[in-house]
Scaffold this motif. Structure first.
Motif, PDB file in Angstrom:
ATOM      1  N   ARG A   1      -1.811  -1.113  11.864  1.00  0.00           N
ATOM      2  CA  ARG A   1      -0.512  -1.776  11.808  1.00  0.00           C
ATOM      3  C   ARG A   1      -0.584  -3.197  12.371  1.00  0.00           C
ATOM      4  O   ARG A   1       0.003  -4.127  11.809  1.00  0.00           O
ATOM      5  CB  ARG A   1       0.511  -0.949  12.604  1.00  0.00           C
ATOM      6  CG  ARG A   1       1.941  -1.459  12.515  1.00  0.00           C
ATOM      7  CD  ARG A   1       2.524  -1.188  11.163  1.00  0.00           C
ATOM      8  NE  ARG A   1       3.901  -1.600  11.060  1.00  0.00           N
ATOM      9  CZ  ARG A   1       4.672  -1.380  10.007  1.00  0.00           C
ATOM     10  NH1 ARG A   1       4.181  -0.738   8.964  1.00  0.00           N
ATOM     11  NH2 ARG A   1       5.916  -1.795   9.975  1.00  0.00           N
ATOM     12  N   GLN A   2      -1.320  -3.362  13.462  1.00  0.00           N
ATOM     13  CA  GLN A   2      -1.476  -4.695  14.045  1.00  0.00           C
ATOM     14  C   GLN A   2      -2.207  -5.626  13.078  1.00  0.00           C
ATOM     15  O   GLN A   2      -1.837  -6.789  12.908  1.00  0.00           O
ATOM     16  CB  GLN A   2      -2.257  -4.607  15.357  1.00  0.00           C
ATOM     17  CG  GLN A   2      -1.516  -3.889  16.479  1.00  0.00           C
ATOM     18  CD  GLN A   2      -2.414  -3.714  17.690  1.00  0.00           C
ATOM     19  OE1 GLN A   2      -3.526  -3.177  17.588  1.00  0.00           O
ATOM     20  NE2 GLN A   2      -1.945  -4.164  18.843  1.00  0.00           N
TER      21      GLN A   2
ATOM     22  N   GLU B   1       0.066  -6.699  10.239  1.00  0.00           N
ATOM     23  CA  GLU B   1       1.044  -7.709  10.643  1.00  0.00           C
ATOM     24  C   GLU B   1       0.399  -9.088  10.754  1.00  0.00           C
ATOM     25  O   GLU B   1       1.019 -10.110  10.427  1.00  0.00           O
ATOM     26  CB  GLU B   1       1.697  -7.319  11.969  1.00  0.00           C
ATOM     27  CG  GLU B   1       2.643  -6.121  11.851  1.00  0.00           C
ATOM     28  CD  GLU B   1       3.725  -6.341  10.808  1.00  0.00           C
ATOM     29  OE1 GLU B   1       4.316  -7.443  10.766  1.00  0.00           O
ATOM     30  OE2 GLU B   1       3.972  -5.416  10.004  1.00  0.00           O
ATOM     31  N   MET B   2      -0.864  -9.121  11.197  1.00  0.00           N
ATOM     32  CA  MET B   2      -1.583 -10.395  11.240  1.00  0.00           C
ATOM     33  C   MET B   2      -1.797 -10.941   9.828  1.00  0.00           C
ATOM     34  O   MET B   2      -1.651 -12.146   9.582  1.00  0.00           O
ATOM     35  CB  MET B   2      -2.928 -10.218  11.947  1.00  0.00           C
ATOM     36  CG  MET B   2      -2.818  -9.960  13.448  1.00  0.00           C
ATOM     37  SD  MET B   2      -4.445  -9.796  14.235  1.00  0.00           S
ATOM     38  CE  MET B   2      -5.108 -11.449  13.987  1.00  0.00           C
ATOM     39  N   ILE B   3      -2.125 -10.045   8.906  1.00  0.00           N
ATOM     40  CA  ILE B   3      -2.296 -10.469   7.517  1.00  0.00           C
ATOM     41  C   ILE B   3      -0.982 -10.984   6.957  1.00  0.00           C
ATOM     42  O   ILE B   3      -0.921 -12.026   6.288  1.00  0.00           O
ATOM     43  CB  ILE B   3      -2.823  -9.293   6.658  1.00  0.00           C
ATOM     44  CG1 ILE B   3      -4.239  -8.913   7.102  1.00  0.00           C
ATOM     45  CG2 ILE B   3      -2.790  -9.641   5.172  1.00  0.00           C
ATOM     46  CD1 ILE B   3      -4.772  -7.647   6.459  1.00  0.00           C
ATOM     47  N   LEU B   4       0.098 -10.266   7.229  1.00  0.00           N
ATOM     48  CA  LEU B   4       1.411 -10.667   6.734  1.00  0.00           C
ATOM     49  C   LEU B   4       1.831 -12.022   7.300  1.00  0.00           C
ATOM     50  O   LEU B   4       2.394 -12.864   6.585  1.00  0.00           O
ATOM     51  CB  LEU B   4       2.444  -9.600   7.075  1.00  0.00           C
ATOM     52  CG  LEU B   4       3.862  -9.807   6.533  1.00  0.00           C
ATOM     53  CD1 LEU B   4       3.839 -10.001   5.022  1.00  0.00           C
ATOM     54  CD2 LEU B   4       4.744  -8.631   6.918  1.00  0.00           C
ATOM     55  N   ASP B   5       1.543 -12.248   8.571  1.00  0.00           N
ATOM     56  CA  ASP B   5       1.848 -13.551   9.176  1.00  0.00           C
ATOM     57  C   ASP B   5       1.102 -14.675   8.453  1.00  0.00           C
ATOM     58  O   ASP B   5       1.649 -15.760   8.235  1.00  0.00           O
ATOM     59  CB  ASP B   5       1.469 -13.549  10.662  1.00  0.00           C
ATOM     60  CG  ASP B   5       2.435 -12.750  11.514  1.00  0.00           C
ATOM     61  OD1 ASP B   5       3.556 -12.474  11.040  1.00  0.00           O
ATOM     62  OD2 ASP B   5       2.059 -12.396  12.652  1.00  0.00           O
ATOM     63  N   GLU B   6      -0.151 -14.419   8.093  1.00  0.00           N
ATOM     64  CA  GLU B   6      -0.943 -15.432   7.401  1.00  0.00           C
ATOM     65  C   GLU B   6      -0.396 -15.697   5.992  1.00  0.00           C
ATOM     66  O   GLU B   6      -0.345 -16.846   5.544  1.00  0.00           O
ATOM     67  CB  GLU B   6      -2.405 -14.978   7.319  1.00  0.00           C
ATOM     68  CG  GLU B   6      -3.354 -15.985   6.704  1.00  0.00           C
ATOM     69  CD  GLU B   6      -3.518 -17.248   7.540  1.00  0.00           C
ATOM     70  OE1 GLU B   6      -4.098 -18.220   7.010  1.00  0.00           O
ATOM     71  OE2 GLU B   6      -3.070 -17.272   8.702  1.00  0.00           O
TER      72      GLU B   6
ATOM     73  N   ARG C   1      -7.299  -1.801   1.658  1.00  0.00           N
ATOM     74  CA  ARG C   1      -6.331  -0.756   2.009  1.00  0.00           C
ATOM     75  C   ARG C   1      -5.127  -1.360   2.730  1.00  0.00           C
ATOM     76  O   ARG C   1      -3.983  -0.950   2.510  1.00  0.00           O
ATOM     77  CB  ARG C   1      -6.993   0.323   2.869  1.00  0.00           C
ATOM     78  CG  ARG C   1      -7.861   1.291   2.075  1.00  0.00           C
ATOM     79  CD  ARG C   1      -8.196   2.532   2.896  1.00  0.00           C
ATOM     80  NE  ARG C   1      -9.060   2.208   4.030  1.00  0.00           N
ATOM     81  CZ  ARG C   1     -10.383   2.290   3.994  1.00  0.00           C
ATOM     82  NH1 ARG C   1     -10.999   2.668   2.879  1.00  0.00           N
ATOM     83  NH2 ARG C   1     -11.099   1.997   5.064  1.00  0.00           N
ATOM     84  N   ASP C   2      -5.393  -2.343   3.592  1.00  0.00           N
ATOM     85  CA  ASP C   2      -4.287  -3.025   4.272  1.00  0.00           C
ATOM     86  C   ASP C   2      -3.381  -3.727   3.272  1.00  0.00           C
ATOM     87  O   ASP C   2      -2.141  -3.663   3.379  1.00  0.00           O
ATOM     88  CB  ASP C   2      -4.833  -4.054   5.270  1.00  0.00           C
ATOM     89  CG  ASP C   2      -5.442  -3.418   6.502  1.00  0.00           C
ATOM     90  OD1 ASP C   2      -5.086  -2.261   6.812  1.00  0.00           O
ATOM     91  OD2 ASP C   2      -6.272  -4.078   7.160  1.00  0.00           O
ATOM     92  N   LEU C   3      -3.971  -4.388   2.290  1.00  0.00           N
ATOM     93  CA  LEU C   3      -3.169  -5.073   1.281  1.00  0.00           C
ATOM     94  C   LEU C   3      -2.389  -4.070   0.425  1.00  0.00           C
ATOM     95  O   LEU C   3      -1.243  -4.329   0.036  1.00  0.00           O
ATOM     96  CB  LEU C   3      -4.061  -5.954   0.400  1.00  0.00           C
ATOM     97  CG  LEU C   3      -4.741  -7.134   1.092  1.00  0.00           C
ATOM     98  CD1 LEU C   3      -5.586  -7.918   0.102  1.00  0.00           C
ATOM     99  CD2 LEU C   3      -3.712  -8.052   1.756  1.00  0.00           C
ATOM    100  N   ASP C   4      -3.013  -2.940   0.130  1.00  0.00           N
ATOM    101  CA  ASP C   4      -2.299  -1.881  -0.593  1.00  0.00           C
ATOM    102  C   ASP C   4      -1.071  -1.426   0.181  1.00  0.00           C
ATOM    103  O   ASP C   4       0.012  -1.233  -0.383  1.00  0.00           O
ATOM    104  CB  ASP C   4      -3.217  -0.679  -0.840  1.00  0.00           C
ATOM    105  CG  ASP C   4      -4.240  -0.945  -1.944  1.00  0.00           C
ATOM    106  OD1 ASP C   4      -3.983  -1.829  -2.784  1.00  0.00           O
ATOM    107  OD2 ASP C   4      -5.267  -0.247  -1.965  1.00  0.00           O
ATOM    108  N   ALA C   5      -1.253  -1.251   1.490  1.00  0.00           N
ATOM    109  CA  ALA C   5      -0.150  -0.800   2.329  1.00  0.00           C
ATOM    110  C   ALA C   5       0.965  -1.836   2.379  1.00  0.00           C
ATOM    111  O   ALA C   5       2.157  -1.496   2.298  1.00  0.00           O
ATOM    112  CB  ALA C   5      -0.653  -0.492   3.735  1.00  0.00           C
ATOM    113  N   LEU C   6       0.600  -3.102   2.499  1.00  0.00           N
ATOM    114  CA  LEU C   6       1.601  -4.168   2.533  1.00  0.00           C
ATOM    115  C   LEU C   6       2.314  -4.296   1.189  1.00  0.00           C
ATOM    116  O   LEU C   6       3.526  -4.525   1.136  1.00  0.00           O
ATOM    117  CB  LEU C   6       0.941  -5.492   2.908  1.00  0.00           C
ATOM    118  CG  LEU C   6       0.465  -5.610   4.358  1.00  0.00           C
ATOM    119  CD1 LEU C   6      -0.418  -6.851   4.532  1.00  0.00           C
ATOM    120  CD2 LEU C   6       1.656  -5.670   5.312  1.00  0.00           C
ATOM    121  N   ALA C   7       1.558  -4.146   0.091  1.00  0.00           N
ATOM    122  CA  ALA C   7       2.170  -4.214  -1.236  1.00  0.00           C
ATOM    123  C   ALA C   7       3.133  -3.054  -1.452  1.00  0.00           C
ATOM    124  O   ALA C   7       4.195  -3.217  -2.057  1.00  0.00           O
ATOM    125  CB  ALA C   7       1.084  -4.217  -2.310  1.00  0.00           C
ATOM    126  N   ALA C   8       2.771  -1.872  -0.935  1.00  0.00           N
ATOM    127  CA  ALA C   8       3.649  -0.706  -1.068  1.00  0.00           C
ATOM    128  C   ALA C   8       4.964  -0.906  -0.315  1.00  0.00           C
ATOM    129  O   ALA C   8       6.010  -0.375  -0.710  1.00  0.00           O
ATOM    130  CB  ALA C   8       2.932   0.547  -0.557  1.00  0.00           C
TER     131      ALA C   8
END
Length: 279
Positions: free
Chosen positions: A4-5, A8-13, A38-45
């Motif tokens: 999750r952390q 959130e760092m990816i989303l901030d960027e 997988r992180d991008l998949d989760a954010l896209a979902a």
């Protein structure tokens, strides 16, 4: 670092720059390629980002949203290349040519090396740089001047006044969206006015738009569908869209984005994912 952390760092960027690439995130966060995917998949979902080939971009859902050049350049690069190659077939030696700002027109500029004696008018610093750096001495490049937009277009009264005095054989226009209701559109009012001036300067007007532009509507119409001589798009355009466009534009040209003869698209956006990508 917890997932999750990291997300959130990816989303901030993404919010800060408009786009991220998997390779950059792997180096920055010190995790594997699959973990980032997988992180991008989760954010896209969650609807927080939009996945594109090789990374992700911010989500655009308003008619005034305008992504930057770097963000747009990550969208469908193979489709844009196919469109640019098809469009380049229309350019003959000695042509007075107009190129609007945009990533597809910028791609076209990179495929004009073999065409001699061109005069090119553009409202894009990036396009002007490409044309001047290709090493040809038989080429005149005219930059309109104006105020720079987030997508690196030069717009406003200075650009419009320059274009109003010109007469061009052929103009290639990049657009933000296309639809039967709104025609060809942009999210920037000033850019719309500048592009209309460029379109009016054309003896022949050609729009370059990949299939993702279909049913996307910006706040301002540049030209109607029936005002365009040729629309060049890629073969990812849905069949119903082809039918609608063929009824309205004067000529529709489909750039093949496959090329290996086995029915499998070479365009990453429409290629079946590998087992690793699927995971």
């Amino acid at each position: 670092m917890l997932a999750r952390q990291r997300q959130e760092m990816i989303l901030d960027e993404v919010r800060r720059t408009g786009a991220v690439q998997v390779s950059d995130l792997v180096q920055r966060l010190g995790v594997s390629d699959m973990t980032i995917r997988r992180d991008l998949d989760a954010l896209a979902a969650r609807g927080a980002v939009e996945k594109v080939y090789g990374g992700a971009t911010s989500v655009l859902d308003r008619s005034t949203d305008e992504p930057g050049f770097e963000t747009k350049s990550m969208y469908l690069p193979e489709e844009k290349k196919a469109i640019a190659l098809r469009a380049s077939e229309m350019v003959r030696p000695g042509t007075a040519l107009g190129l609007s700002a945009g990533t597809t027109t910028w791609t076209l500029a990179r495929h004009l090396d073999d065409v001699a004696d061109l005069t090119v008018v553009t409202n894009s610093v990036r396009i002007a740089d490409v044309l001047q750096q290709r090493g040809r001495t038989d080429r005149t490049v005219i930059l309109t001047g104006g105020v720079r937009t987030p997508s690196d277009a030069l717009v406003g009264p200075v650009a419009v006044r320059t274009l109003q005095s010109l007469h061009l054989d052929l103009v290639f226009l990049g657009v933000h969206g296309m639809s039967t209701r709104a025609g060809f559109t942009t999210p920037n009012l000033d850019e719309s006015e500048t592009n209309r001036a460029l379109a009016r300067a054309a003896n022949r007007l050609v729009v370059l738009a990949d299939h993702s532009k279909w049913s996307t509507v910006g706040i301002s119409t540049i030209v109607g569908l029936d005002e365009v001589d040729v629309l060049v798009t890629d073969d990812g355009l849905p069949e119903q869209a082809r039918t609608a466009l063929e009824e309205r534009v004067r000529e529709l040209r489909i750039a093949p984005c496959s090329g290996n003869g086995d029915g499998v698209s070479s365009c990453p956006s429409r290629r079946a994912p590998s087992e690793e990508e699927h995971r």
